[in-house]
Design an enzyme around this catalytic site. Sequence first.
Site, PDB file in Angstrom:
ATOM      1  N   ILE A 499       0.900  -1.271   0.156  1.00  0.00           N
ATOM      2  CA  ILE A 499       0.053   0.181  -0.001  1.00  0.00           C
ATOM      3  C   ILE A 499       0.769   1.239  -0.014  1.00  0.00           C
ATOM      4  O   ILE A 499       1.706   1.439   0.899  1.00  0.00           O
ATOM      5  CB  ILE A 499      -0.965   0.222   1.254  1.00  0.00           C
ATOM      6  CG1 ILE A 499      -1.698  -1.139   1.228  1.00  0.00           C
ATOM      7  CG2 ILE A 499      -1.995   1.386   1.252  1.00  0.00           C
ATOM      8  CD1 ILE A 499      -2.897  -1.310   2.540  1.00  0.00           C
ATOM      9  N   GLU A 500       0.859   2.024  -1.071  1.00  0.00           N
ATOM     10  CA  GLU A 500       1.646   3.204  -1.182  1.00  0.00           C
ATOM     11  C   GLU A 500       0.462   4.525  -1.006  1.00  0.00           C
ATOM     12  O   GLU A 500      -0.528   4.243  -1.097  1.00  0.00           O
ATOM     13  CB  GLU A 500       2.103   3.355  -2.512  1.00  0.00           C
ATOM     14  CG  GLU A 500       3.145   2.360  -2.993  1.00  0.00           C
ATOM     15  CD  GLU A 500       4.390   2.389  -2.528  1.00  0.00           C
ATOM     16  OE1 GLU A 500       4.755   3.678  -2.071  1.00  0.00           O
ATOM     17  OE2 GLU A 500       5.175   1.578  -2.881  1.00  0.00           O
ATOM     18  N   CYS A 501       1.118   5.448  -0.011  1.00  0.00           N
ATOM     19  CA  CYS A 501       0.499   6.568   0.439  1.00  0.00           C
ATOM     20  C   CYS A 501       1.332   7.762  -0.082  1.00  0.00           C
ATOM     21  O   CYS A 501       2.493   7.689   0.169  1.00  0.00           O
ATOM     22  CB  CYS A 501       0.246   6.609   1.657  1.00  0.00           C
ATOM     23  SG  CYS A 501      -0.767   8.060   2.153  1.00  0.00           S
TER      24      CYS A 501
END
Length: 787
Positions: A499-501
Amino acid sequence: MSARTGRRSASPARDGGEEPPKESKSLRTIFQRKSPEEIAQRRSMLADLVRQTSELEEGRPWSGPTTAPAERGNEKASPAIARRVTADGPLRFASHFECGNLLSAKLVLSVPPKSGLAPIPGAAPGADLEYELLVDADTQSAQGHTQWFYFSVRNGGFCGTVQFRIVNLRKKKSLYQQGLQPFVFSTRKKQRGWEPFVCQAVSYSPSAKRGDKEGLRGDFHTLQWSYRIERKEDELFFAAYPPYTYSMMQSFLSCLEQEPAARAHFVRAELCRSIGQLPVPVLAISQGLRMEDADGCDESRAKAKYAIVITARQHPGEVVGSWAVQGLLRFLLGPTPAACRLREVYLFHVIPMVNVDGVVHGNSRCTLAGVDPNRVWHDPNPILHPVIFALKNHLRSLSQGLQPAATHHIGGSSSSSSSSVRGLEMFLDLHGHSAKFGCFFYGSNPTAHISNAVFPKMCSAISTDLSFEQCHWRCTRSHRKTARYVVYKQFGVKYTYTIECSLFAPVDTGAEGSEGHFTPSRVEFVGCAVGCGLALFFNVDLCSVAQACPRRLRPDTPSLPETLEQGGLPGSRPVPPGSAEAPEVQEEACVCEGLLLDLSCPRVLRARPWFQTEVLDTITAAEVLEGLTANYGEVVPDLARLTRDGSDDGGDSDGDDADEEERVRTKEATVSAAVASPTSGARRKAPCRDSPQAVAPKRANGKPVHAGKEEDREAEKPPESGEELAAPAGLAGRGVSSSPTPQSPSGRSRPRAPHRARSVDPRDSRLEAPARSAAEGERSGTQRLEI
């Protein structure tokens, strides 16, 4: 002008005038990280951390330094600043605290021509002072990763405009080119917290090559900004993002242990020790996990549960991962009905900070050994990579249905405690991105069944901060040593995601709530959205929002300590004027928004329009799967190519410059060989090894067509048994079956499992699972729960 040649003379003296002499500039080094004073202060900070961690082993709560800027403003170790301006200028720099990484600071001096005067402080137009800064590269790293920065400035009696230039950043593409600015914290205005948009003239461009001792490389880039210092005797902190330090994590976990409502459901253990001898914590979360605090939870504790593992902060500079995990923990341990049901059905193992050494020392990607921890998962070394080695063994035990060594004491001394884990259901690895907007998922198999896209799609439907259009399932050769791919390939876990933010802002879609930027508080609610997505995806409970607060208001609401609120928790986070995320002022405190979050309370989500409350009690996995199948077919989509998004980073933590340089060198060598070869013919430019033309499968008539070398075909080959491409017997199953009574393989109906609506046992043999013996396959087949 010459009459013969018609050319102007090259000498200006012959025209009767001379060019005015130019003012030269020089640099005076005023700060060095390796100076004796700075080294002594850093050693003192590290000694305090080691001492405090030893007190944790004795059962005492964390009471050491939290390294919050508000507390360091009055730190006795900070030297006094003289009011008179010396040859070093009026400002004093420091980075001896956790996450600090300023290597050197140089004052720009102007030398008047032919004046015989000493150099004086000079600056660019519109600034009173100008400083050139270098951030320290990752410890022992041969690649010289420089992306994260964090330092402080004390001004004494000086007030005015100062221009800062960090000249050795490595990233070619950065969100600073799209409007991102450095975050600033002022101890004289600490009630404002970290302010994101208070700098001027922010730019990001390639650095000019120089022949000095520093030897600025050609691939370095310069981040430049100006800041107006308005108050005397102030201490300012500049950072790429509001920092989340090792001490802040320990302080937060101690607060959870002191809260009775949370303490009953989780146990903190030590996964291992890092190279720097700091403990790496792991949290086991399940309903009534502590026997002495659990009332009426014997039935839930006695059940064998599937595990969900969540990790964050493999790369220290990606601070948003820690903020997202903190929000997820506040949701999972809170009183939200969906969170309670998740704790009853699943066992969560959360490692909130993997690379603790890198966080403390201010690295961007690497450990103290100079190694990127997310590139050694295929074969970690117990000496060089002790954390990844222990974490991989931890996951292996869970995938085999065994209790890991770090958490073997959970469940007391009963003989059944070692068999309380049924297997590993899902793995999530949280990262940050410095070049893209929004939050998105990366998978591990480009030919996976479309059901693998249901969970990311549901999370994006819950919160507009998550963008499904930026998700993809490609995993190039350089990223097959990462956590998500190794867990998927070696342990046979179908649902593995990175999960990239973004460090800046969500994707602006024009929808309500899509504007604004990612404050730490908003990133925490990204973690809450992931938690709600887990509840809906596994069909344990609906995340419906009540019409009124389910609990009475009380003034003694348990809340986070002030040192953690500095990162941007409600009530103290910096919010730009007119922002849609500015909370309404409430006279009374709501217990639903304290240390633990209750998302069923409308007051919690009222001021957060990016959280789609109307979707929480209406969305089902069946509808999502049906829509995805209608739009993309039976295989997960390659959305980056469908949307013609050329910014492909390989799918991990805003890319890896080393991998990119390797691809460029391989491409240049291939082209040179083709040009030099006498049989090269038309000298056509050869494609890069990992380019879409050479590796990525092209779909024709809905079927993948593989090209490239044997290793690429091995990683992206379609399933042999057809289970992956065939629709699972009921993701019509995972909470999505239209039939209230599931059907067994023989066609006879049987009652639904009381707590779990599963269609496929994750231990069933699949493409991604390693080869199993016939006995294991037969045993897993008999344990399958079909819906």
